[in-house]
Design a protein around this motif. Structure first.
Motif, PDB file in Angstrom:
ATOM      1  N   VAL A 192     -26.260 -37.652 -22.437  1.00  0.00           N
ATOM      2  CA  VAL A 192     -25.291 -36.818 -23.159  1.00  0.00           C
ATOM      3  C   VAL A 192     -26.017 -35.767 -23.985  1.00  0.00           C
ATOM      4  O   VAL A 192     -25.608 -34.595 -24.043  1.00  0.00           O
ATOM      5  N   ALA A 201     -25.212 -31.914 -23.493  1.00  0.00           N
ATOM      6  CA  ALA A 201     -24.304 -31.421 -24.535  1.00  0.00           C
ATOM      7  C   ALA A 201     -24.295 -29.891 -24.628  1.00  0.00           C
ATOM      8  O   ALA A 201     -23.222 -29.290 -24.738  1.00  0.00           O
ATOM      9  N   PHE A 242     -19.629 -34.756 -19.455  1.00  0.00           N
ATOM     10  CA  PHE A 242     -20.119 -35.921 -20.196  1.00  0.00           C
ATOM     11  C   PHE A 242     -20.124 -37.169 -19.320  1.00  0.00           C
ATOM     12  O   PHE A 242     -20.966 -38.056 -19.502  1.00  0.00           O
TER      13      PHE A 242
END
Length: 494
Positions: free
Chosen positions: A53, A57, A359
């Protein structure tokens, strides 16, 4: 063991989504979690996911604000002239529509960002595909393949990665590859022409209001009644100038269609519906929608050019640029708070879908990398190369780039596998430049990989199932990559 689990995990994921047994988000999360347990590293799953993640991101942030930005630009009418120009070229001929999709995707790909390309291409072409009842997977497949060829531009990513990994100059890698890439792009246009002819045979000759059907088209296709005029016995059909079609299938058969004055599929997000041109032609985007800002057209055009220039020049990180651009565009075009909230809400569906997909993909990539599956898979593939193929390592690299860039991220391939291939090639007198050029040929296929966040923008905005897109596109994208490889060898580049 990890090698087998890695390939099994990828195969399981692809089979389940193509058979539509699981949604992509669920498959991206649950399948790697299960295989992480099988690998005996379930206790570290949290660490792998958090690491994945963290790496994705910035990409998720970029996509979120890019969708808002380009959605706003569609709302305010920035791309209406482009849509009108494409529609004038297409003339409701399915063949021209598909070729126009390839040309538009290739031109917009010059900015080097796949997400931007897909947002603009789908926004421009989606209304026409829906209105004519054309297959949406043809649109996504052609757009992804054209963008994959153009993704090899030095500022697109792969070329820069190859140059960095092998300590070479990006221009030395890319410039000699231009003839081979040009052949690949011409092949995409030819493919679009063939697919367009197939769509023309399926739906028949069509004519939008105020236009004549192409004279070289024979026969009448099976098109839904609300998409055609009354003269169903003629060789040309006329598309209704009424409200835009609100739903269409993506399979090989004619799309089931319904109409609704309030429905707006001109983009997946914007609320800017299609409508008839005041002069009787098909407009594509409703020319009377309340979100238009004609007085701010040149401001929005200048802002977009400045944004794309800043991206190419790398003045700021791309997520920051889109964040600033979206905030500025929203404030200037919609100064009143209720209007701003309405625009954000109009695009929230796509933002949530794409960000959620990114994600979820972080779980997949995090497990692949964290468990060591990627490294073991790459080592196994490199070790499986016969000793006698050493002098032909450029060809081997080109062939391996297809599956490896599909099943791995570009970072994993160019920084993890390419140096090993280059070292093996150097031992047999093969130049690192040849290895680097050969490594680019798989990009046409890479752009439809489930590990590429931009592909979720494409299928999300086009309302196409990822499995349908994969099933249709992979074979054509792989063939395009092989054409680029063959052209490179024929020209002596690879």
């Amino acid at each position: 063991m990890l090698t087998f689990l890695g390939f099994a995990m990828i195969a399981t994921f692809l089979v389940l989504i193509m058979m539509k047994k699981m949604s992509p988000i669920a498959a991206l999360v649950l399948i790697p979690a299960l295989f992480c347990v099988f690998a005996g590293k379930g206790a570290h799953l949290g660490d792998y996911v958090i690491e994945g993640v963290g790496k994705l991101a910035p990409t998720a942030a970029m996509l979120m604000f890019a969708i808002v930005y380009f959605g706003l630009m569609i709302d305010v009418g920035l791309f209406d002239p482009i849509v009108r120009g494409i529609l004038r070229f297409c003339k409701a001929d399915p063949m021209r529509v598909v070729v126009g999709t390839a040309v538009l995707a290739a031109i917009v790909s010059l900015d080097g960002d796949g997400s931007t390309t897909f947002m603009i291409t789908v926004s421009a072409m989606y209304p026409l595909y829906k209105r004519l009842g054309l297959s949406l997977v043809v649109m996504t497949g052609v757009a992804a393949t054209a963008n994959g060829v153009m993704n090899t531009l030095p500022w697109g990513g792969p070329t820069a990665r190859a140059a960095t990994a092998l300590k070479l100059d990006a221009a030395d890698i890319f410039v000699p590859m231009i003839p081979a890439l040009a052949v690949g792009l011409l092949f995409v246009f030819a493919l679009a022409y063939v697919l367009g002819l197939r769509e023309r045979r399926r739906v028949g000759a069509l004519a939008l209001p105020g236009q004549k059907a192409p004279e070289d088209v024979k026969g009448v296709g099976d098109v839904q009644e609300d998409l055609v005029g009354a003269a169903t016995g003629s060789t040309a059909q006329t598309v209704s100038a009424g409200p835009v079609v609100s739903s269409a299938g993506t399979g090989p058969g004619p799309a089931a269609a319904s109409t609704s004055p309030s429905t707006s599929p001109s983009t997946a997000t914007s609320g800017a519906g299609s409508g008839p041109d005041p002069e009787g032609g098909f407009q594509g985007l409703d020319p009377d929608r309340p979100t238009l800002r004609p007085r701010l057209y040149w401001f929005n055009a200048g802002l977009t050019v400045a944004l794309l220039t800043a991206m190419i020049m790398e003045w700021l990180p791309i997520p920051v640029l889109f964040l600033l651009g979206a905030a500025l565009a929203l404030t200037v075009n919609f100064p009143h708070m209720p209007d701003q909230k309405a625009r954000i809400a109009a695009h929230a569906d796509n933002v949530l879908n794409v960000a959620g997909m990114v994600f979820a993909a972080a779980v997949f990539t995090g497990v692949l990398t964290g468990t060591g599956m990627v490294k073991d898979m790459a080592d196994w593939l490199v070790g499986a190369i016969p000793e006698g193929m050493g002098p032909h390592m450029a060809l081997v690299t080109g062939l391996l780039s297809l599956p490896l860039t599909y099943f791995m991220s570009n970072d994993g391939f160019y920084f993890g596998v390419l140096p090993v291939l280059a070292e093996a090639g150097a031992a047999h007198g093969v130049s690192p430049l040849e290895i680097a050029r050969a490594s680019l040929v798989g990009q046409a296929l890479h752009m439809s990989s489930p590990l590429v966040p931009a592909v979720y923008v494409l299928v999300g905005m086009a309302r196409v199932e990822f499995g349908d897109h994969t099933r249709f596109t992979v074979k054509w994208a792989a063939l395009t990559s092989l054409v680029v490889l063959a052209a490179g060898m024929l020209f002596g580049i690879i």
